[in-house]
Motif scaffolding. Sequence first.
Motif, PDB file in Angstrom:
ATOM      1  N   ILE A  72       0.963  -1.076   0.111  1.00 39.36           N
ATOM      2  CA  ILE A  72      -0.028  -0.121   0.046  1.00 39.36           C
ATOM      3  C   ILE A  72       0.933   1.397   0.082  1.00 39.36           C
ATOM      4  O   ILE A  72       0.532   2.196  -0.838  1.00 39.36           O
ATOM      5  CB  ILE A  72      -1.056   0.072   1.159  1.00 39.36           C
ATOM      6  N   PHE A  73       1.818   1.296   0.840  1.00 39.85           N
ATOM      7  CA  PHE A  73       2.845   2.534   0.963  1.00 39.85           C
ATOM      8  C   PHE A  73       3.549   2.828  -0.571  1.00 39.85           C
ATOM      9  O   PHE A  73       3.147   3.930  -0.963  1.00 39.85           O
ATOM     10  CB  PHE A  73       3.998   2.034   1.853  1.00 39.85           C
ATOM     11  N   TRP A  74       4.183   1.806  -1.301  1.00 37.63           N
ATOM     12  CA  TRP A  74       4.829   2.216  -2.346  1.00 37.63           C
ATOM     13  C   TRP A  74       3.629   2.589  -3.388  1.00 37.63           C
ATOM     14  O   TRP A  74       4.090   3.360  -4.372  1.00 37.63           O
ATOM     15  CB  TRP A  74       5.796   1.270  -2.681  1.00 37.63           C
ATOM     16  N   THR A  75       2.675   1.848  -3.442  1.00 37.32           N
ATOM     17  CA  THR A  75       1.735   2.129  -4.508  1.00 37.32           C
ATOM     18  C   THR A  75       0.849   3.359  -4.491  1.00 37.32           C
ATOM     19  O   THR A  75       0.880   4.053  -5.461  1.00 37.32           O
ATOM     20  CB  THR A  75       0.554   0.718  -4.764  1.00 37.32           C
ATOM     21  N   LEU A  76       0.580   3.491  -3.260  1.00 39.12           N
ATOM     22  CA  LEU A  76      -0.083   4.924  -2.859  1.00 39.12           C
ATOM     23  C   LEU A  76       0.833   5.962  -3.072  1.00 39.12           C
ATOM     24  O   LEU A  76       0.468   7.169  -3.692  1.00 39.12           O
ATOM     25  CB  LEU A  76      -0.644   4.885  -1.524  1.00 39.12           C
ATOM     26  N   LEU A  77       1.976   6.051  -2.768  1.00 37.24           N
ATOM     27  CA  LEU A  77       2.999   6.883  -3.006  1.00 37.24           C
ATOM     28  C   LEU A  77       3.202   7.234  -4.427  1.00 37.24           C
ATOM     29  O   LEU A  77       3.221   8.494  -4.963  1.00 37.24           O
ATOM     30  CB  LEU A  77       4.361   6.928  -2.423  1.00 37.24           C
ATOM     31  N   ALA A  78       3.136   6.311  -5.484  1.00 36.60           N
ATOM     32  CA  ALA A  78       3.419   6.401  -6.817  1.00 36.60           C
ATOM     33  C   ALA A  78       2.081   7.014  -7.218  1.00 36.60           C
ATOM     34  O   ALA A  78       2.348   8.070  -8.267  1.00 36.60           O
ATOM     35  CB  ALA A  78       3.751   5.215  -7.510  1.00 36.60           C
TER      36      ALA A  78
END
Length: 318
Positions: A72-78
Amino acid sequence: MSALGRWLTEAVPRGRIAAFRTLVYLFVAGDLVLFTPWVRTHASVPGELYRPLFVSRLLHLPTPTEWLITGIFWTLLALALLAATGRAPRLLGWSVFVLYLHWMIIAMSYGKVDHDRFGLLVALAVLPTAGRARHGDLTRTEAGGWALRVTQIAVICTYFLAAWAKLRFGGLDWMTGSVLARAVLRRGTDLADVIAQVPYLLIAAQFGIVAFELFSPVVFLLSGRWRTAMVGFFYSFHAVTMATITISFAPHLVAMASFLALERIRPLVLLRRLIGRTGGTAVPPHATAVEPDPTMGGSGQPPGGSGQAVVGGPPAGP
């Protein structure tokens, strides 16, 4: 259309939507890195400590794991950074809302629920419905007006319902007790220590907080400079709160920008001006951060209308 319907969908410039959208999505990206990076530590917390919120139980969301939280962290950041560009507003907007909602559910399912994120979550939920918008575009949109109005309502509900909760659970004792005194002892600054020494000032402040929150809906009855002044008071209240007991309410402050005439902010024009100055290139006189609507007069006001106010001036529309 009824008067309520016209009020809810009062058209605003598309440029205001574009600027607000960029602000909101950039904050989401910054929130992951600066304000809520601690959520990632929940990946190492035993699953039995997870106490899912009602919405999590309703949606049958799984117990957070390291893979889930990291994903969730990396997908949401992008996706948040991509959404800030204004491209694919519906696809990226809905994706960011769903992922950020899940991120908040994980954050708040271990014993503490922050109410300063309500307005931001509502903004994320309604921004995809506003459609495409370009910075500086003064073409008006009712769909965008509805998105901003709903966000404004959520911001004011945050204040009003906070006062209701204080009186419901604490009664009059909340205002006459030692709520702020305890806050100063736990996390007060040097400024707070000075204020706390003034007899009865903290008690008066508690009465003032409840009164301010209860009467916050008055902002919808105001217009022009009076509304600007009241929104400015909202921001100043949070500035004092941060300066005394170090509580920022950053997500709420971002959502409250829905009251501002952000269409006057032209980030690309400002960037070109900055690059021109840095490179020693003269900037043409017309390359300003504000490009007036050709239908407006020399005063920047449309004939017979209230016009669009600059940030810090009287907001027009929602």
